[in-house]
Every structure is written in structure tokens, then in C-alpha cells.
Design an enzyme around this catalytic site. Structure first.
Site: not given
Ligand SMILES: [Zn+2]
Length: 288
Positions: A186, A190, A196
């Protein structure tokens, strides 16, 4: 300097905030339990208890209170570090935040892993880094002399900048709370330039944000961003999708899928096929 502000901020917090985290976590868990039982009956397979290891629950726990002591939010959207003065955290829409493609078609992203981590933690982190290799043209490689690189450290909380920022950029994976395979994926997504899932430009067709259940002052986590969706479908199973109870102030849902409110969301334990597709499209990897 973007990283300078974050470093100052985190060091200042280290001394004061360490013990508060555990306390806050237990209070939160106790107060949620009663509500969770109700949800169990109504929403089998999508209760708050089962969300315990979702990316957003882990990140939210680790990041609790991060930035609240400061006038200016440094961490936005839950775990995105924003350099002061820059309000919209999507530098990929501007030029230059992608990592450069090499002549062999690969995108090498140099990294260093702090000595803070144990060998076991390093192996979790490395497994996360390597997971990009089999399905995309992203290749995380140990930094030698490259100017731009990702510096993986255990600071307070789990967070990352969005996209390449130039020079050394921190990805924080706090030892207690963030060193999990899916959290590593995750945060690195980014760093590769992705936001998101529930902040996508078309998210209102797929989820409803229940602001009245959101912790006061945390509404910014649900702001919509003018993202480039790369012609990929909205994906509840994206490792970038937050869970149903993210930033809830009362144990009630904050993100509800539409039209079917019972669909499970934000429970991915690894990158979804759509996460992989997006990487391949953004970086124009040859294998797609
Ligand atoms: Zn995030």
C-alpha cells in the site's frame, strides 16, 4: 524541502506520543465491540472485527493522533505525507512524479531500508518490494548512487508521499503496526503515484461517504481527487481501498458501497489484479 518538515515533525512526536498509541487502541477496541456484534448479524463477512487487519485499520491505528498536535496537517488522507504549502496530494497530475523508465523497459526504484528493522521485519519489507517484480515492470533495487530513492524507515505511523519527489523520500513503516505485507504494498503504491481508491474521481458512483460518522476533523481523508483512473474499474478489493469503518467516530460505517451496501470493501491482503493493471498502465509496462 518536503522531507525536512516531515522529519522534524516525527522526531518531535517520538518522545511524547509513543505510549498514547497503545492506550487509544484499547479504548477504541472496547467501544467498538458492542456495535460490531450488531453488524455481524446484519452484514456477515463485513464486520468491524473482521476489518482488524484491513490496510486502513492498521494504518489508522498506527497513525492515530499523528499531526493533530500541529496547526498544519502533514499527513493527509490517512497516510499521505503532504509537503507544507501543497494542499492537493496528487503530484502525478503534474509533471515529473513518475519514476523513470530504463532503456530495458524496467522502472528501477532505488531503496534503502533502515537498520532499525530486525531481519524478520526486513524480510517482510523485501517480500513486499519483490511482489511488484513478477507482475509489473517495477523493480525495487538497493540504492547505489542514485539521486532519487525511497528511504524505508520506522518513524511514527505508516505513511508515504505520493509519487517520486526527488532526492531521498521517506516511506514510514512503524515497527509496531505497519510491517505487514499488504501495508508495505500500500505505501509503496503511494510512492509509485497512486492515491486511495475511495478518493477516485468517480467514487461517488460506487461508495457513499457517511460524514456524520466520521471523526471530527478527519473529514479531509474523504476528499475526492481528480485522479487519472487509467480506464480501470473502481475496485473494492484494491489494496488502496479503505475499510467500511475508516475514521469512524462511533463504530458506524463511514464508507458504504452502492448500490449493494453489503459488499465487502477494503479487505484486500494483497494488491488486486486492478492494482497491478494500473501500475502496468501508468508505467506502460510492456507485458500488458
Ligand atoms: Zn494510504
Amino acid at each position: 524541502m518536503p522531507s525536512a518538515s516531515v522529519i522534524t515533525f516525527s522526531l518531535a512526536l517520538l518522545s511524547v506520543a509513543h505510549f498514547h498509541v497503545a492506550d487509544l487502541m484499547s479504548i477504541r477496541e472496547v467501544s467498538y465491540n458492542a456495535t460490531a456484534k450488531k453488524w455481524d448479524k446484519q452484514h456477515a463477512g463485513n464486520s468491524i472485527d473482521e476489518d482488524e487487519f484491513s490496510v486502513s485499520t492498521l494504518i489508522e491505528k498506527a497513525n492515530k493522533n499523528l499531526g493533530q498536535e500541529y496547526d498544519r496537517p502533514v499527513i493527509e488522507f490517512g497516510d499521505i505525507a503532504v509537503p507544507s504549502g501543497l494542499q492537493n496530494a496528487d503530484p502525478c497530475t503534474a509533471r515529473g512524479c513518475m519514476w523513470t523508465k530504463s532503456s530495458d523497459g524496467m522502472v528501477y526504484v532505488p531503496f534503502v531500508i533502515s537498520r532499525q528493522f530486525s531481519s524478520q521485519e526486513r524480510s517482510v519489507i523485501k517480500r513486499g518490494l519483490q511482489s511488484f517484480s513478477s507482475r509489473t515492470c517495477i523493480r525495487f533495487k538497493e540504492r547505489q548512487r542514485e539521486r532519487d530513492f525511497v528511504s524505508i524507515q520506522s518513524m511514527r505511523g505508516c505513511w508515504s508521499f505520493v509519487g517520486r519527489r526527488g532526492g531521498s523520500q521517506t516511506v514510514s513503516l512503524q515497527q509496531r503496526g505497519c510491517v505487514y505485507f499488504h501495508v508495505v504494498q500500500h505505501e509503496l503504491l503511494h510512492a509509485l503515484g497512486f492515491n486511495h481508491e475511495q478518493t477516485r474521481s468517480d467514487r461517488d458512483k460506487h461508495v457513499r461517504i457517511i460524514y456524520e460518522n466520521v471523526i471530527r476533523g478527519q473529514e479531509h481523508n474523504f476528499r475526492r481527487i481528480d485522479t487519472n483512473n487509467l480506464k480501470t474499474p473502481y475496485d473494492y478489493n484494491s489494496v488502496m481501498h479503505y475499510g467500511r469503518f475508516a475514521f469512524s467516530r462511533n463504530g458506524q460505517a463511514t464508507i458504504v458501497p452502492i448500490p449493494n451496501s453489503n459488499v465487502a470493501i477494503g479487505r484486500a491482503m494483497e494488491m488486486s489484479p486492478n492494482d497491478v493493471l494500473r501500475i502496468n498502465r501508468l508505467y506502460q509496462c510492456r507485458n500488458t
